[in-house]
Design a protein around this motif. Structure first.
Motif, PDB file in Angstrom:
ATOM      1  N   GLY A 257      -5.978  -2.140  -3.992  1.00 22.42           N
ATOM      2  CA  GLY A 257      -7.018  -1.834  -4.979  1.00 22.42           C
ATOM      3  C   GLY A 257      -7.576  -0.426  -4.869  1.00 22.42           C
ATOM      4  O   GLY A 257      -7.778   0.240  -5.873  1.00 22.42           O
ATOM      5  N   GLY A 258      -7.809   0.053  -3.657  1.00 21.51           N
ATOM      6  CA  GLY A 258      -8.412   1.387  -3.528  1.00 21.51           C
ATOM      7  C   GLY A 258      -7.402   2.513  -3.677  1.00 21.51           C
ATOM      8  O   GLY A 258      -7.778   3.685  -3.771  1.00 21.51           O
TER       9      GLY A 258
ATOM     10  N   PRO B  79       0.813  -1.229   0.000  1.00 21.25           N
ATOM     11  CA  PRO B  79       0.000   0.000   0.000  1.00 21.25           C
ATOM     12  C   PRO B  79       0.845   1.277   0.000  1.00 21.25           C
ATOM     13  O   PRO B  79       0.475   2.264  -0.643  1.00 21.25           O
ATOM     14  CB  PRO B  79      -0.830  -0.117   1.292  1.00 21.25           C
ATOM     15  CG  PRO B  79      -0.961  -1.588   1.502  1.00 21.25           C
ATOM     16  CD  PRO B  79       0.336  -2.176   1.040  1.00 21.25           C
ATOM     17  N   GLU B  80       2.013   1.254   0.660  1.00 21.69           N
ATOM     18  CA  GLU B  80       2.861   2.454   0.631  1.00 21.69           C
ATOM     19  C   GLU B  80       3.361   2.721  -0.781  1.00 21.69           C
ATOM     20  O   GLU B  80       3.436   3.875  -1.216  1.00 21.69           O
ATOM     21  CB  GLU B  80       4.065   2.279   1.562  1.00 21.69           C
ATOM     22  CG  GLU B  80       3.734   2.461   3.028  1.00 21.69           C
ATOM     23  CD  GLU B  80       4.977   2.201   3.875  1.00 21.69           C
ATOM     24  OE1 GLU B  80       5.846   3.083   3.926  1.00 21.69           O
ATOM     25  OE2 GLU B  80       5.051   1.110   4.459  1.00 21.69           O
TER      26      GLU B  80
ATOM     27  N   ASP C  96      -4.975 -11.332  -3.952  1.00 24.85           N
ATOM     28  CA  ASP C  96      -4.470 -10.928  -2.625  1.00 24.85           C
ATOM     29  C   ASP C  96      -3.868  -9.531  -2.680  1.00 24.85           C
ATOM     30  O   ASP C  96      -4.139  -8.688  -1.811  1.00 24.85           O
ATOM     31  CB  ASP C  96      -3.379 -11.902  -2.142  1.00 24.85           C
ATOM     32  CG  ASP C  96      -3.969 -13.232  -1.708  1.00 24.85           C
ATOM     33  OD1 ASP C  96      -5.217 -13.319  -1.600  1.00 24.85           O
ATOM     34  OD2 ASP C  96      -3.194 -14.186  -1.504  1.00 24.85           O
ATOM     35  N   VAL C  97      -3.054  -9.284  -3.701  1.00 26.57           N
ATOM     36  CA  VAL C  97      -2.404  -7.969  -3.790  1.00 26.57           C
ATOM     37  C   VAL C  97      -3.448  -6.894  -4.081  1.00 26.57           C
ATOM     38  O   VAL C  97      -3.407  -5.799  -3.495  1.00 26.57           O
ATOM     39  CB  VAL C  97      -1.277  -7.983  -4.849  1.00 26.57           C
ATOM     40  CG1 VAL C  97      -0.755  -6.581  -5.113  1.00 26.57           C
ATOM     41  CG2 VAL C  97      -0.146  -8.907  -4.395  1.00 26.57           C
TER      42      VAL C  97
ATOM     43  N   PRO D 153     -11.494  -2.905  -9.740  1.00 22.45           N
ATOM     44  CA  PRO D 153     -12.689  -2.412 -10.440  1.00 22.45           C
ATOM     45  C   PRO D 153     -12.718  -0.901 -10.648  1.00 22.45           C
ATOM     46  O   PRO D 153     -13.461  -0.428 -11.497  1.00 22.45           O
ATOM     47  CB  PRO D 153     -13.850  -2.875  -9.547  1.00 22.45           C
ATOM     48  CG  PRO D 153     -13.253  -3.175  -8.231  1.00 22.45           C
ATOM     49  CD  PRO D 153     -11.820  -3.531  -8.445  1.00 22.45           C
ATOM     50  N   ASP D 154     -11.942  -0.137  -9.880  1.00 22.07           N
ATOM     51  CA  ASP D 154     -12.032   1.325  -9.999  1.00 22.07           C
ATOM     52  C   ASP D 154     -10.777   1.937 -10.598  1.00 22.07           C
ATOM     53  O   ASP D 154     -10.565   3.151 -10.491  1.00 22.07           O
ATOM     54  CB  ASP D 154     -12.265   1.945  -8.603  1.00 22.07           C
ATOM     55  CG  ASP D 154     -13.495   1.352  -7.949  1.00 22.07           C
ATOM     56  OD1 ASP D 154     -14.522   1.222  -8.642  1.00 22.07           O
ATOM     57  OD2 ASP D 154     -13.412   0.985  -6.755  1.00 22.07           O
ATOM     58  N   THR D 155      -9.931   1.127 -11.195  1.00 24.06           N
ATOM     59  CA  THR D 155      -8.597   1.606 -11.562  1.00 24.06           C
ATOM     60  C   THR D 155      -8.329   1.330 -13.032  1.00 24.06           C
ATOM     61  O   THR D 155      -8.687   0.263 -13.525  1.00 24.06           O
ATOM     62  CB  THR D 155      -7.547   0.835 -10.709  1.00 24.06           C
ATOM     63  OG1 THR D 155      -7.978   0.825  -9.349  1.00 24.06           O
ATOM     64  CG2 THR D 155      -6.172   1.462 -10.814  1.00 24.06           C
ATOM     65  N   PRO D 156      -7.678   2.288 -13.731  1.00 26.92           N
ATOM     66  CA  PRO D 156      -7.240   1.957 -15.088  1.00 26.92           C
ATOM     67  C   PRO D 156      -6.158   0.881 -15.063  1.00 26.92           C
ATOM     68  O   PRO D 156      -5.221   0.957 -14.250  1.00 26.92           O
ATOM     69  CB  PRO D 156      -6.671   3.281 -15.629  1.00 26.92           C
ATOM     70  CG  PRO D 156      -6.750   4.270 -14.546  1.00 26.92           C
ATOM     71  CD  PRO D 156      -7.331   3.655 -13.317  1.00 26.92           C
TER      72      PRO D 156
END
Ligand SMILES: NC(=O)c1ccc[n+]([C@@H]2O[C@H](COP(=O)([O-])OP(=O)(O)OC[C@H]3O[C@@H](n4cnc5c(N)ncnc54)[C@H](OP(=O)(O)O)[C@@H]3O)[C@@H](O)[C@H]2O)c1
Length: 252
Positions: A75-76, A49-50, A69-70, A98-101
């Motif tokens: 994801g957000g 996440p960092e 898992d990753v 789902p929310d990412t290019p």
């Protein structure tokens, strides 16, 4: 464009060396991420996440089975995701993020020396600006070919495996030279430089393999004898089997 690498294994290292820019990276084996950042510059971070928070684009360099898992971790957060995961489709990637290019690529390890061949498929959420930035970024690693996504797997059987296949071919060729008396270093120099020159010649002749072969194959000559021996040992059949094995492994 700040690149973040999720995983700091072989392919991450090849990409980072090819770009030669500072990277952000994370890996479960912290020492691997630290040694990569020490080599190319940038920073090894403590968590995925960092990396996702600080990178403009995240490159997934973990194993294909770790996709979900990753994605659960980053994801957000990731602004854009580029995947090199073998066999994981754009549909898999877009479902996981789902929310990412998302874009899907298949590079090979020759990116390390800026001679990579990279197939690229653009996901539906990649806008024109991101597409252009990715083309610039990837273009620095070698030859980028945009393809219909369904072709990426079979293309992997050519570009993805190429460094390994060529390494095996050259190794066997060198051993054959050594068997007949060449010093190993000289045999290696002859094989590597000749392979590089022959590939450049083929490229200059637009991939005309038959023309290049004919030009070097005198009737009844040395090359004809060598080629006939390779045909007897079914080099073509071996390559067909290898492609079948790659497709099976990719679940296709
Ligand atoms: N090698 C190639 O020529 C090539 C070519 C094209 C595409 N690819 C693709 O590139 C990807 C990586 O291949 P590779 O050959 O570089 O494999 P690799 O050397 O095993 O590197 C993968 C790295 O990801 C780490 N990792 C595992 N779980 C992770 C997680 N949850 N978060 C972050 N990192 C994690 C691994 O650590 P552990 O070892 O501790 O699990 C390892 O250091 C694969 O998906 C493959 O399909 C490879």
């Amino acid at each position: 464009m700040q690149v973040g690498l999720i995983g700091a294994g072989n392919m991450a290292r090849a990409l980072a060396r090819g770009w030669g820019d500072p990277v952000l990276c994370a890996d479960p084996v912290a020492g691997r991420a630290h040694s990569l950042a020490a080599e190319v510059g940038g920073q090894a971070l403590d968590s995925n996440p960092e990396v996702a928070q600080r990178a403009d684009v995240v490159v997934l360099c973990h194993k294909p089975a770790q996709l979900e898992d990753v994605a659960g971790e980053i994801g957000g957060t990731a602004k854009a995701v580029v995947s090199i995961l073998g066999g994981r489709t754009l549909a898999d990637l877009e479902a996981a993020y789902p929310d990412t290019p998302v874009a899907r690529l298949m590079p090979n390890t020759a990116v390390e020396v800026n001679k990579g061949v990279i197939t690229y498929a653009r996901g539906a959420r990649v806008d024109d600006d991101l597409h252009a930035s990715l083309q610039d970024l990837l273009g620095r690693l070698g030859h980028v070919i945009e393809v219909d996504e369904h072709l990426i797997d079979v293309a992997t059987g050519l570009n993805g495996v190429a460094p390994a296949y060529l390494a095996l071919f050259v190794e066997a060729w060198v051993d054959a030279g050594v068997k007949h008396g060449l010093p190993p270093a000289l045999a290696s120099e002859l094989a590597v430089e000749s392979a590089a020159g022959a590939i450049a010649l083929l490229a200059a002749h637009q991939g005309d393999t038959l023309g290049v072969r004919r030009a070097v194959t005198s009737p009844g000559g040395v090359t004809a004898a060598g080629l006939a021996a390779l045909e007897r040992r079914e080099l073509r059949a071996a390559l067909l089997d290898a492609m079948d094995a790659v497709m099976t492994k990719l679940g296709r």
